[in-house]
Design a protein around this motif. Structure first.
Motif, PDB file in Angstrom:
ATOM      1  N   TYR A  79      30.391  12.226  52.158  1.00 21.48           N
ATOM      2  CA  TYR A  79      31.623  12.415  52.555  1.00 21.48           C
ATOM      3  C   TYR A  79      32.083  13.545  53.040  1.00 21.48           C
ATOM      4  N   ARG A  80      31.754  14.537  52.088  1.00 26.26           N
ATOM      5  CA  ARG A  80      31.937  15.857  52.259  1.00 26.26           C
ATOM      6  C   ARG A  80      30.921  16.696  51.540  1.00 26.26           C
ATOM      7  N   PRO A  81      29.955  17.368  52.564  1.00 31.46           N
ATOM      8  CA  PRO A  81      28.890  17.893  52.100  1.00 31.46           C
ATOM      9  C   PRO A  81      29.155  19.191  51.151  1.00 31.46           C
ATOM     10  N   SER A  82      30.228  19.832  51.284  1.00 31.58           N
ATOM     11  CA  SER A  82      30.348  20.989  50.433  1.00 31.58           C
ATOM     12  C   SER A  82      30.484  20.540  48.957  1.00 31.58           C
ATOM     13  N   GLN A  83      30.922  19.079  48.660  1.00 31.20           N
ATOM     14  CA  GLN A  83      31.386  18.596  47.493  1.00 31.20           C
ATOM     15  C   GLN A  83      30.326  17.416  47.342  1.00 31.20           C
ATOM     16  N   ALA A  84      29.191  17.562  47.870  1.00 28.15           N
ATOM     17  CA  ALA A  84      28.063  16.465  47.360  1.00 28.15           C
ATOM     18  C   ALA A  84      28.050  16.296  46.281  1.00 28.15           C
ATOM     19  N   TRP A  85      27.540  15.115  45.569  1.00 28.72           N
ATOM     20  CA  TRP A  85      27.168  14.729  44.323  1.00 28.72           C
ATOM     21  C   TRP A  85      25.934  15.715  43.714  1.00 28.72           C
ATOM     22  N   ARG A  86      25.952  16.443  42.578  1.00 36.33           N
ATOM     23  CA  ARG A  86      24.945  17.134  41.940  1.00 36.33           C
ATOM     24  C   ARG A  86      24.247  16.539  40.914  1.00 36.33           C
ATOM     25  N   ARG A  87      23.033  16.060  41.306  1.00 34.65           N
ATOM     26  CA  ARG A  87      22.332  15.393  40.394  1.00 34.65           C
ATOM     27  C   ARG A  87      22.047  15.921  39.087  1.00 34.65           C
ATOM     28  N   GLY A  88      22.202  15.116  38.049  1.00 34.12           N
ATOM     29  CA  GLY A  88      22.231  15.555  36.598  1.00 34.12           C
ATOM     30  C   GLY A  88      23.320  16.247  35.997  1.00 34.12           C
ATOM     31  N   TRP A 124      40.832  19.050  29.129  1.00 32.23           N
ATOM     32  CA  TRP A 124      39.324  18.760  29.339  1.00 32.23           C
ATOM     33  C   TRP A 124      39.117  20.217  30.423  1.00 32.23           C
ATOM     34  N   LEU A 125      37.745  20.319  30.570  1.00 30.77           N
ATOM     35  CA  LEU A 125      37.201  21.212  31.559  1.00 30.77           C
ATOM     36  C   LEU A 125      36.375  20.272  32.706  1.00 30.77           C
ATOM     37  N   ALA A 126      36.833  20.319  33.821  1.00 30.59           N
ATOM     38  CA  ALA A 126      36.225  19.642  34.869  1.00 30.59           C
ATOM     39  C   ALA A 126      35.153  20.461  35.570  1.00 30.59           C
ATOM     40  N   LEU A 127      34.061  19.543  35.961  1.00 31.01           N
ATOM     41  CA  LEU A 127      32.656  20.319  36.730  1.00 31.01           C
ATOM     42  C   LEU A 127      32.773  19.745  38.003  1.00 31.01           C
ATOM     43  N   HIS A 128      31.937  20.364  38.834  1.00 29.50           N
ATOM     44  CA  HIS A 128      31.870  19.969  40.228  1.00 29.50           C
ATOM     45  C   HIS A 128      32.035  18.588  40.555  1.00 29.50           C
ATOM     46  N   ASN A 129      31.174  17.563  39.668  1.00 27.13           N
ATOM     47  CA  ASN A 129      31.188  16.273  40.110  1.00 27.13           C
ATOM     48  C   ASN A 129      32.418  15.476  39.720  1.00 27.13           C
ATOM     49  N   PHE A 130      33.278  16.191  38.982  1.00 27.66           N
ATOM     50  CA  PHE A 130      34.624  15.518  38.711  1.00 27.66           C
ATOM     51  C   PHE A 130      35.461  15.462  40.176  1.00 27.66           C
ATOM     52  N   TYR A 131      35.146  16.644  40.702  1.00 27.06           N
ATOM     53  CA  TYR A 131      36.019  16.944  41.785  1.00 27.06           C
ATOM     54  C   TYR A 131      35.510  16.215  43.295  1.00 27.06           C
ATOM     55  N   THR A 132      34.206  15.576  43.039  1.00 29.59           N
ATOM     56  CA  THR A 132      33.337  14.808  43.933  1.00 29.59           C
ATOM     57  C   THR A 132      34.218  13.581  43.923  1.00 29.59           C
ATOM     58  N   VAL A 133      34.342  13.047  42.572  1.00 34.02           N
ATOM     59  CA  VAL A 133      35.069  11.822  42.493  1.00 34.02           C
ATOM     60  C   VAL A 133      36.373  11.803  43.055  1.00 34.02           C
TER      61      VAL A 133
END
Length: 335
Positions: free
Chosen positions: A224-233, A297-306
């Protein structure tokens, strides 16, 4: 006779619906011209669009529903009630029933099965409640009349008519959410066209089926948004505790990571329950509770992908916590 509460909103929509003849609306000409120029609609196809617009029902209540969505109006205490036992049970069942497709999606896109299940659980209770409002009415009403987001809904109305032509669907027959989202995965028409997958090899791309919804959600998070793509693991959230009042101007509940973990923790405002590498990008999540306190909470990259799926903090937090609860339940049963 007293109606069940669940039926009241539907009765309100039915009684308030009125034919609007959007086919003669001033904005209809722009829509028809775009369909002709950008999507190659023939004269006969444009006539079909005009007819559909003329038959669309005006549902002004949908604008109010969109503006007063629960993510905008509830506390986290109330909103988090969606993480209930039935959704946890349903998520565990989906992980078992759809395991081949969930495993494939994780292999291809890196998205854990519990996260995909949590999206399905929050959106539609695993495909059981996909919406009972005609998408044509929802998008026409808001595309022509929404006071602040008409451009967005008008664009989705355009994509909806292209979707109906390409997928050979009757515009008047498709039902979805008050915003025009469709299927178990609740994709808007533009995303349905661009990002849906035929994951079971049957009957084309059908997001009312769970296998196609599973694969399409994983695909969405990667494309959907390559700059915010899911990061495995990588995780989505880390519990945190407030140690000192946050200074004025501190960004909370933003749309992207705003700090790095090392600098944030050295400032002494928050303590994390898990050690993070100092250069880890994080955001601060502050959840208001009914008793007037706050949860952090602290949110990481994948939270913002959601959050690209639904740009509301509460929504992404509900998905993250439901995924955790589903995974915890599976782990407990495996012992």
């Amino acid at each position: 006779m007293r109606l069940p509460l669940a039926l009241a909103p539907l009765l309100l929509l039915c009684t308030a619906a009125a034919s609007a003849d959007y086919g003669s609306h001033p904005k209809a000409a722009t829509l028809l011209e775009r369909l002709r120029q950008e999507h190659g609609f023939s004269a006969a196809e444009l006539d079909s669009v005009r007819a559909a617009l003329s038959e669309a029902q005006r549902l002004p209540q949908l604008v109010e529903m969109e503006q007063k969505a629960p993510e905008r109006t509830e506390t986290w205490t109330r909103y988090s009630s969606r993480i209930d036992q039935s959704r946890i049970d349903g998520g565990v069942a989906v992980l078992r029933d759809q395991q081949p497709f969930l495993d494939r999606a994780e292999e291809e896109f890196g998205v854990p099965p519990a996260v995909i299940a949590a999206i399905l659980g929050i959106e539609t209770r695993y495909g059981r409640i996909t919406g009972n409002i005609r998408v044509l009415d929802a998008l026409a009403t808001q595309g022509f009349e929404h006071p602040t987001r008409s451009a967005f809904f008008a664009s989705e109305l355009e994509h909806f008519f292209v979707f109906c032509r390409d997928f050979r669907r009757d515009p008047a027959a498709i039902k979805g959410s008050y915003a025009g989202a469709m299927g178990a995965a609740q994709f808007m028409p533009s995303n349905y066209r661009r990002l849906s997958l035929d994951y079971d090899g049957e009957n084309g791309r059908d997001l009312w089926t769970l296998p196609d919804a599973v694969g399409s959600i994983g695909h969405y998070f990667m494309r959907y948004r390559p700059s915010q793509a899911w990061r495995r693991g990588e995780p989505l959230i880390i519990p945190a505790r407030l140690l000192a009042p946050l200074p004025a101007g501190t960004e909370v509940n933003g749309k992207a990571t705003a700090y790095n973990a090392g600098a944030l923790l050295r400032a002494g405002w928050l303590a994390a329950d898990v050690d993070l590498p100092p250069d880890t990008p994080v955001g601060i999540i502050q959840l208001p509770l009914d008793d007037g306190s706050q949860e952090y909470w602290l949110a990481l990259h994948n939270f913002y992908t959601v959050m690209t799926y639904n740009p509301r903090t509460f929504y992404a937090m509900a998905v993250a916590q439901l995924a955790q609860r589903i995974q915890q339940r599976l782990a407990a049963e495996a012992r």
